[in-house]
Every structure is written in structure tokens, then in C-alpha cells.
Design a protein around this motif. Structure first.
Motif, PDB file in Angstrom:
ATOM      1  N   LEU A 118       0.818  -1.217   0.000  1.00 49.56           N
ATOM      2  CA  LEU A 118       0.000   0.000   0.000  1.00 49.56           C
ATOM      3  C   LEU A 118       0.847   1.262   0.000  1.00 49.56           C
ATOM      4  O   LEU A 118       1.773   1.384   0.804  1.00 49.56           O
ATOM      5  CB  LEU A 118      -0.865   0.060   1.270  1.00 49.56           C
ATOM      6  CG  LEU A 118      -1.676  -1.158   1.694  1.00 49.56           C
ATOM      7  CD1 LEU A 118      -2.394  -0.853   3.005  1.00 49.56           C
ATOM      8  CD2 LEU A 118      -2.660  -1.533   0.622  1.00 49.56           C
ATOM      9  N   ASP A 119       0.475   2.203  -0.859  1.00 49.44           N
ATOM     10  CA  ASP A 119       1.044   3.542  -0.761  1.00 49.44           C
ATOM     11  C   ASP A 119       0.326   4.210   0.411  1.00 49.44           C
ATOM     12  O   ASP A 119      -0.832   3.912   0.691  1.00 49.44           O
ATOM     13  CB  ASP A 119       0.767   4.307  -2.061  1.00 49.44           C
ATOM     14  CG  ASP A 119       1.444   5.674  -2.086  1.00 49.44           C
ATOM     15  OD1 ASP A 119       2.428   5.880  -1.351  1.00 49.44           O
ATOM     16  OD2 ASP A 119       0.976   6.537  -2.853  1.00 49.44           O
ATOM     17  N   ILE A 120       1.013   5.107   1.115  1.00 48.15           N
ATOM     18  CA  ILE A 120       0.354   5.782   2.230  1.00 48.15           C
ATOM     19  C   ILE A 120      -0.531   6.918   1.731  1.00 48.15           C
ATOM     20  O   ILE A 120      -1.695   7.015   2.084  1.00 48.15           O
ATOM     21  CB  ILE A 120       1.385   6.292   3.264  1.00 48.15           C
ATOM     22  CG1 ILE A 120       2.004   5.090   3.981  1.00 48.15           C
ATOM     23  CG2 ILE A 120       0.703   7.222   4.276  1.00 48.15           C
ATOM     24  CD1 ILE A 120       2.987   5.446   5.079  1.00 48.15           C
ATOM     25  N   LYS A 121       0.029   7.773   0.892  1.00 47.18           N
ATOM     26  CA  LYS A 121      -0.719   8.961   0.449  1.00 47.18           C
ATOM     27  C   LYS A 121      -1.456   8.681  -0.861  1.00 47.18           C
ATOM     28  O   LYS A 121      -0.842   8.545  -1.908  1.00 47.18           O
ATOM     29  CB  LYS A 121       0.246  10.128   0.273  1.00 47.18           C
ATOM     30  CG  LYS A 121       0.825  10.588   1.603  1.00 47.18           C
ATOM     31  CD  LYS A 121       1.764  11.783   1.422  1.00 47.18           C
ATOM     32  CE  LYS A 121       2.140  12.436   2.713  1.00 47.18           C
ATOM     33  NZ  LYS A 121       2.738  11.556   3.704  1.00 47.18           N
ATOM     34  N   MET A 122      -2.802   8.566  -0.740  1.00 47.20           N
ATOM     35  CA  MET A 122      -3.647   8.320  -1.917  1.00 47.20           C
ATOM     36  C   MET A 122      -4.961   9.069  -1.752  1.00 47.20           C
ATOM     37  O   MET A 122      -5.369   9.349  -0.635  1.00 47.20           O
ATOM     38  CB  MET A 122      -3.976   6.820  -2.042  1.00 47.20           C
ATOM     39  CG  MET A 122      -2.803   5.934  -2.344  1.00 47.20           C
ATOM     40  SD  MET A 122      -3.325   4.211  -2.506  1.00 47.20           S
ATOM     41  CE  MET A 122      -3.758   3.781  -0.826  1.00 47.20           C
TER      42      MET A 122
ATOM     43  N   LEU B 294       4.427   1.595   1.207  1.00 47.62           N
ATOM     44  CA  LEU B 294       5.375   2.345   0.396  1.00 47.62           C
ATOM     45  C   LEU B 294       5.348   3.765   0.948  1.00 47.62           C
ATOM     46  O   LEU B 294       4.273   4.361   1.051  1.00 47.62           O
ATOM     47  CB  LEU B 294       4.951   2.347  -1.078  1.00 47.62           C
ATOM     48  CG  LEU B 294       4.899   0.983  -1.759  1.00 47.62           C
ATOM     49  CD1 LEU B 294       4.401   1.138  -3.194  1.00 47.62           C
ATOM     50  CD2 LEU B 294       6.254   0.309  -1.744  1.00 47.62           C
ATOM     51  N   THR B 295       6.497   4.286   1.354  1.00 52.76           N
ATOM     52  CA  THR B 295       6.524   5.626   1.939  1.00 52.76           C
ATOM     53  C   THR B 295       7.478   6.524   1.164  1.00 52.76           C
ATOM     54  O   THR B 295       8.412   6.053   0.526  1.00 52.76           O
ATOM     55  CB  THR B 295       6.996   5.594   3.415  1.00 52.76           C
ATOM     56  OG1 THR B 295       8.363   5.159   3.452  1.00 52.76           O
ATOM     57  CG2 THR B 295       6.160   4.666   4.251  1.00 52.76           C
ATOM     58  N   SER B 296       7.217   7.834   1.258  1.00 55.49           N
ATOM     59  CA  SER B 296       8.126   8.800   0.644  1.00 55.49           C
ATOM     60  C   SER B 296       9.365   8.926   1.514  1.00 55.49           C
ATOM     61  O   SER B 296       9.376   8.507   2.667  1.00 55.49           O
ATOM     62  CB  SER B 296       7.436  10.153   0.514  1.00 55.49           C
ATOM     63  OG  SER B 296       6.280  10.006  -0.271  1.00 55.49           O
ATOM     64  N   LYS B 297      10.405   9.532   0.957  1.00 51.47           N
ATOM     65  CA  LYS B 297      11.692   9.604   1.643  1.00 51.47           C
ATOM     66  C   LYS B 297      11.612  10.142   3.068  1.00 51.47           C
ATOM     67  O   LYS B 297      12.248   9.622   3.960  1.00 51.47           O
ATOM     68  CB  LYS B 297      12.658  10.485   0.837  1.00 51.47           C
ATOM     69  CG  LYS B 297      13.252   9.782  -0.354  1.00 51.47           C
ATOM     70  CD  LYS B 297      14.435  10.532  -0.909  1.00 51.47           C
ATOM     71  CE  LYS B 297      14.110  11.930  -1.373  1.00 51.47           C
ATOM     72  NZ  LYS B 297      13.471  12.011  -2.694  1.00 51.47           N
TER      73      LYS B 297
ATOM     74  N   VAL C  13       8.752   0.121   2.649  1.00 49.91           N
ATOM     75  CA  VAL C  13       9.826   0.340   1.691  1.00 49.91           C
ATOM     76  C   VAL C  13       9.738   1.796   1.272  1.00 49.91           C
ATOM     77  O   VAL C  13       8.664   2.289   0.945  1.00 49.91           O
ATOM     78  CB  VAL C  13       9.676  -0.595   0.462  1.00 49.91           C
ATOM     79  CG1 VAL C  13      10.756  -0.316  -0.556  1.00 49.91           C
ATOM     80  CG2 VAL C  13       9.712  -2.061   0.895  1.00 49.91           C
ATOM     81  N   LYS C  14      10.887   2.486   1.314  1.00 54.49           N
ATOM     82  CA  LYS C  14      10.909   3.908   0.950  1.00 54.49           C
ATOM     83  C   LYS C  14      10.994   4.100  -0.553  1.00 54.49           C
ATOM     84  O   LYS C  14      11.736   3.411  -1.239  1.00 54.49           O
ATOM     85  CB  LYS C  14      12.135   4.590   1.587  1.00 54.49           C
ATOM     86  CG  LYS C  14      11.999   4.807   3.063  1.00 54.49           C
ATOM     87  CD  LYS C  14      13.199   5.574   3.608  1.00 54.49           C
ATOM     88  CE  LYS C  14      13.047   5.694   5.104  1.00 54.49           C
ATOM     89  NZ  LYS C  14      14.024   6.553   5.705  1.00 54.49           N
ATOM     90  N   LYS C  15      10.225   5.080  -1.048  1.00 54.43           N
ATOM     91  CA  LYS C  15      10.308   5.483  -2.454  1.00 54.43           C
ATOM     92  C   LYS C  15      11.458   6.472  -2.604  1.00 54.43           C
ATOM     93  O   LYS C  15      11.642   7.289  -1.721  1.00 54.43           O
ATOM     94  CB  LYS C  15       9.015   6.170  -2.891  1.00 54.43           C
ATOM     95  CG  LYS C  15       7.809   5.268  -2.980  1.00 54.43           C
ATOM     96  CD  LYS C  15       6.635   6.127  -3.437  1.00 54.43           C
ATOM     97  CE  LYS C  15       5.347   5.372  -3.477  1.00 54.43           C
ATOM     98  NZ  LYS C  15       4.236   6.215  -3.899  1.00 54.43           N
TER      99      LYS C  15
END
Length: 170
Positions: A61-65, A88-91, A109-111
């Protein structure tokens, strides 16, 4: 048992939920090439609707959607399932990572991320899930029963038999 052989023969179904179509496409292609069955969703609400019909083996899952973010989706999932979830998280989202793990995410896991790393983390979580479900541990040199004439040793059970009789180990 029969259950474990069925599990090993069927492909694991991974749900990818991200509003970035490039990530959905590239990660889906990578996972399919690795032998996974992949379902993609553009937002948390779309994923939740599908999960209410049939749960995948695990979700990324991406966090920000839009519509429903990864945190909301995770919260709803945890009310009814313990399936593995990777965020999936941003830096710079350490707060999101901490919150996500506290809410029940299994990993993050960081993008931008290495697809190879994501694949291995998915495999690790699925292996752990299989072990928790009590499925058969894959037979390796360390786990298989050894027969040497009248001697039989079972490393998983920590048992030894001589001429068919159990030997007490101290």
C-alpha cells in the motif's frame, strides 16, 4: 499435508494499491515476472471494495492516496485480517513509517525503491505467513529426517530412534 502442497502450487496473490500508475505498472510487471499474481488498485476505497469480496495473500500500500489513504485502508483491514501489509513511503515520512508499523503494517519500503528489495521483502513476509499458518517447513538438509541403517534422526522434532525404538535425549 495436503494443505501445504496446495499452497506451494498456487501463485500468491499480491494487491498493489498506489495512485501512481507508473509504479503500479512497473511493480506489477516485476512481480508477475517473479511468478506472483497481481491485482492493482488506484486508491484505498477501490482496494477495500475488492478485498471485501476476496482477500489477496498480501498487500503493498502507498500511504498517500486520494479517496482513502493507506493508513485508513490498513486500519479497516486490521479489523478483519492479519494478512501481511507493506507500506510504500516517501523519503521523509518517518512519522508515517512509525504510525504505520504501530497500526499493524508488517514492513515498509521507501520510495524510490529497488524492485528487487520489494520482491524479497514480499517473499520473506509470505514465508513467515506460511510458517505461522502451520504449513510445512520446506525440507532442507538441516530439516529432513536422516536414516542411517538402524539409526533415524529427526532434527525438527529433536528425536532419535534406534532399531525403531525412541531414544531418550538429555
Amino acid at each position: 499435508g495436503i494443505k501445504s502442497s496446495i499452497r506451494k502450487s498456487k501463485m500468491s496473490k499480491i494487491a498493489l494499491v498506489d495512485d501512481d500508475r507508473n509504479i503500479l505498472t512497473s511493480v506489477a510487471m516485476c512481480l508477475e515476472a517473479e511468478g506472483f499474481e497481481v491485482e492493482t488498485y488506484h486508491d484505498g476505497q477501490q482496494a477495500l471494495d475488492a478485498f471485501n469480496k476476496k482477500l489477496p495473500d498480501m498487500a503493498v500500500l502507498d500511504i498517500k492516496m486520494p479517496r482513502m489513504d493507506g493508513m485508513d485502508l490498513l486500519q479497516r483491514l486490521r479489523q478483519k485480517t492479519t494478512m501481511p501489509v507493506i507500506f510504500l513511503t516517501s523519503k521523509d515520512d518517518e512519522i508515517d513509517e512509525v504510525l504505520g508499523l504501530r497500526m499493524g503494517a508488517d514492513d515498509y519500503v521507501k520510495k524510490p525503491f529497488s524492485q528487487r528489495l520489494l520482491v524479497e521483502r514480499i517473499r520473506a513476509l509470505l514465508r513467515r505467513q506460511d510458517a505461522i499458518a502451520g504449513e510445512v517447513i520446506p525440507e532442507t538438509e538441516e530439516t529432513k529426517v536422516m536414516d542411517r541403517g538402524d539409526l533415524k534422526m529427526d532434527p525438527l522434532r529433536h528425536a532419535v530412534a534406534w532399531k525403531g525404538k525412541d531414544v531418550s535425549l538429555t
